[in-house]
Design an enzyme around this catalytic site. Structure first.
Site, PDB file in Angstrom:
ATOM      1  N   ASN A  49       1.028  -1.389   0.045  1.00  0.00           N
ATOM      2  CA  ASN A  49      -0.689  -0.199  -0.231  1.00  0.00           C
ATOM      3  C   ASN A  49       1.231   1.192  -0.224  1.00  0.00           C
ATOM      4  OD1 ASN A  49      -2.753  -0.709   0.205  1.00  0.00           O
ATOM      5  ND2 ASN A  49      -1.635  -2.172   1.439  1.00  0.00           N
ATOM      6  N   GLU A  50       0.964   1.811  -1.220  1.00  0.00           N
ATOM      7  CA  GLU A  50       1.636   3.151  -1.133  1.00  0.00           C
ATOM      8  C   GLU A  50       1.376   4.613  -1.049  1.00  0.00           C
ATOM      9  OE1 GLU A  50       5.320   2.393  -1.482  1.00  0.00           O
ATOM     10  OE2 GLU A  50       5.372   0.875  -3.567  1.00  0.00           O
ATOM     11  N   PRO A  51       2.128   5.469  -0.960  1.00  0.00           N
ATOM     12  CA  PRO A  51       1.924   7.085  -0.379  1.00  0.00           C
ATOM     13  C   PRO A  51       0.446   6.497  -1.133  1.00  0.00           C
ATOM     14  CG  PRO A  51       4.412   6.632  -0.459  1.00  0.00           C
ATOM     15  CD  PRO A  51       3.312   5.269  -1.026  1.00  0.00           C
TER      16      PRO A  51
END
Ligand code: GLP
Length: 394
Positions: A198-200
């Site tokens: 879950n990236e930025p």
């Protein structure tokens, strides 16, 4: 070095507590470090922290404690004839936990017959046989060495066609629900603040889905893939909400290169810029850290801001240099007020006045300056500054 001393002090404080408890207990061997959830920021020195965290001298020691919590959960579920649903992570952080679980299986008879696992993520596209796949990783480090039923192992499938992927992700979520939800989620953290992948930018309500990997994440993975060009650009990941629904979360981080993101995650504001900050709202999440990963937390980095300090010469130098940077003043211009307003009033009381302390520190720092280009060999510099009074005309 100062951080190490301070962290060692924090650990030895814990030891004092253990020693007190020890008197009350029959055997010191019964005492185990406790990582069970406690609410964060309850004490003066942890006042800026918003996630419960426990700090260990080494990742090896910490990993054993995490493995013990997992083993205890598996056994307690077995006693009730229930399945135990584990969310598992990849990366270097959990390797020693898996090693310890395998050891417990082989030497202590820990069985995984009631365990159902769901892995967080997988690169996309990715074949199972590829030795960079998380499928390969999990079998190599855990599943090949324990008695888990193969049908109870769930890892996102990096070979599903792009057309079928949406339904595949919905089914992955459904399967977790049908298994009874995650009892325990093990996490690492990426330098971007990602959990799973879950990236930025990831939303608090995100579910299992395909995601584009951040450039930093791909750089970090490039050594495994023999160069960034070989790192997949996408991945399948459980969502933030999938993770947040777990009944218990333990995130592990080791080493200096995680120190910055750990500070932002534990002490910063909740934001999708750093998805791990969403864990601040989880009611049963614990971060297990080694001393280096914890070193940017205020209580270690600038301990004078959160409590009384033992003012060693080293800590004094560190604090005064920090104060100069903070106030944008040179040392000789620091005032009593600067010290008082920045958590250093106890140092001021100990040393007398800002005036004396400034000169003393100025002299100490002056002796650290060498002549060009790197100091004259064997030159005596014990008389700096040269003289207290102007030279007299004879
Ligand atoms: C990858 C994984 C994450 C993991 C992170 C950190 O991005 N998808 O789940 O937490 O790497 O890896 P490491 O533990 O090697 O630092």
């Amino acid at each position: 070095m100062v951080q190490a001393v301070k962290i060692a002090c924090a650990i030895s404080k814990t030891k004092i507590v253990y020693t007190k408890k020890r008197k009350e207990m029959k055997s010191a061997l019964e005492i185990k470090p406790d990582i069970s959830y406690k609410s964060a920021g309850k004490f003066e020195e942890t006042r800026f922290e918003k996630i419960h965290n426990e700090i260990f001298k080494s990742s090896a020691e910490a990993s054993v404690i995490v493995a013990q919590e997992i083993a205890q959960l598996i056994r307690s579920k077995q006693e009730k004839n229930k399945s135990c649903v584990l969310g598992l992570a990849t990366g270097s952080s959990p390797i020693k936990v898996y090693e310890e679980l395998v050891r417990m299986h082989k030497e202590e008879g820990l069985s995984f017959h009631n365990v159902i696992t769901f892995n967080l993520d997988e690169y996309y596209p990715m074949s199972k046989e590829n030795n960079q796949s998380y499928h390969y990783f999990m079998h190599q480090h855990l599943f090949n060495h324990i008695d888990i039923k193969p049908e109870n192992v769930n890892i996102p499938d990096g070979t599903v066609s792009i057309e079928e992927l949406n339904q595949y992700c919905i089914d992955y979520e459904m399967n977790i629900k049908q298994a009874g939800g995650l009892d325990f989620q093990l996490l690492g953290i990426g330098r971007t603040g990602h959990v799973g992948f879950n990236e930025p930018g990831s939303h608090i309500n995100s579910g299992t889905r395909i995601i584009t990997l951040d450039h930093i994440t791909r750089v970090d993975a490039s050594s495994d893939f023999n160069g960034i060009d070989n790192v997949p650009k996408r991945a399948i990941t459980m969502g933030v909400s999938t993770i947040m629904r777990s009944k218990r979360i333990v995130l592990m981080a080791w080493g200096q290169n995680k120190a910055d993101i750990i500070k932002r995650t534990i002490q910063g504001d909740i934001s999708s810029e750093v998805p791990a900050t969403f864990l601040q709202n989880h009611p049963n999440a614990t971060f297990v850290l080694d001393q280096s990963a914890a070193s940017e937390l205020t209580r270690f980095k600038t301990p004078w801001l959160v409590g009384e300090c033992i003012w060693t010469q080293e800590l004094k130098s560190k604090a005064i240099v920090w104060l100069c940077q903070k106030t944008k003043q040179s040392i000789l211009k620091l005032t009593d007020r600067d010290y008082n307003n920045n958590g250093m009033s106890d140092l001021l009381a100990q040393e007398g006045s800002a005036y004396d302390m400034n000169i003393n520190m100025f002299n100490i720092l002056q002796h650290t300056i060498t002549g060009w280009p790197g100091g004259k060999p064997n030159t005596d510099d014990s008389h700096r500054p040269e003289r207290a009074n102007p030279a007299k005309n004879e």
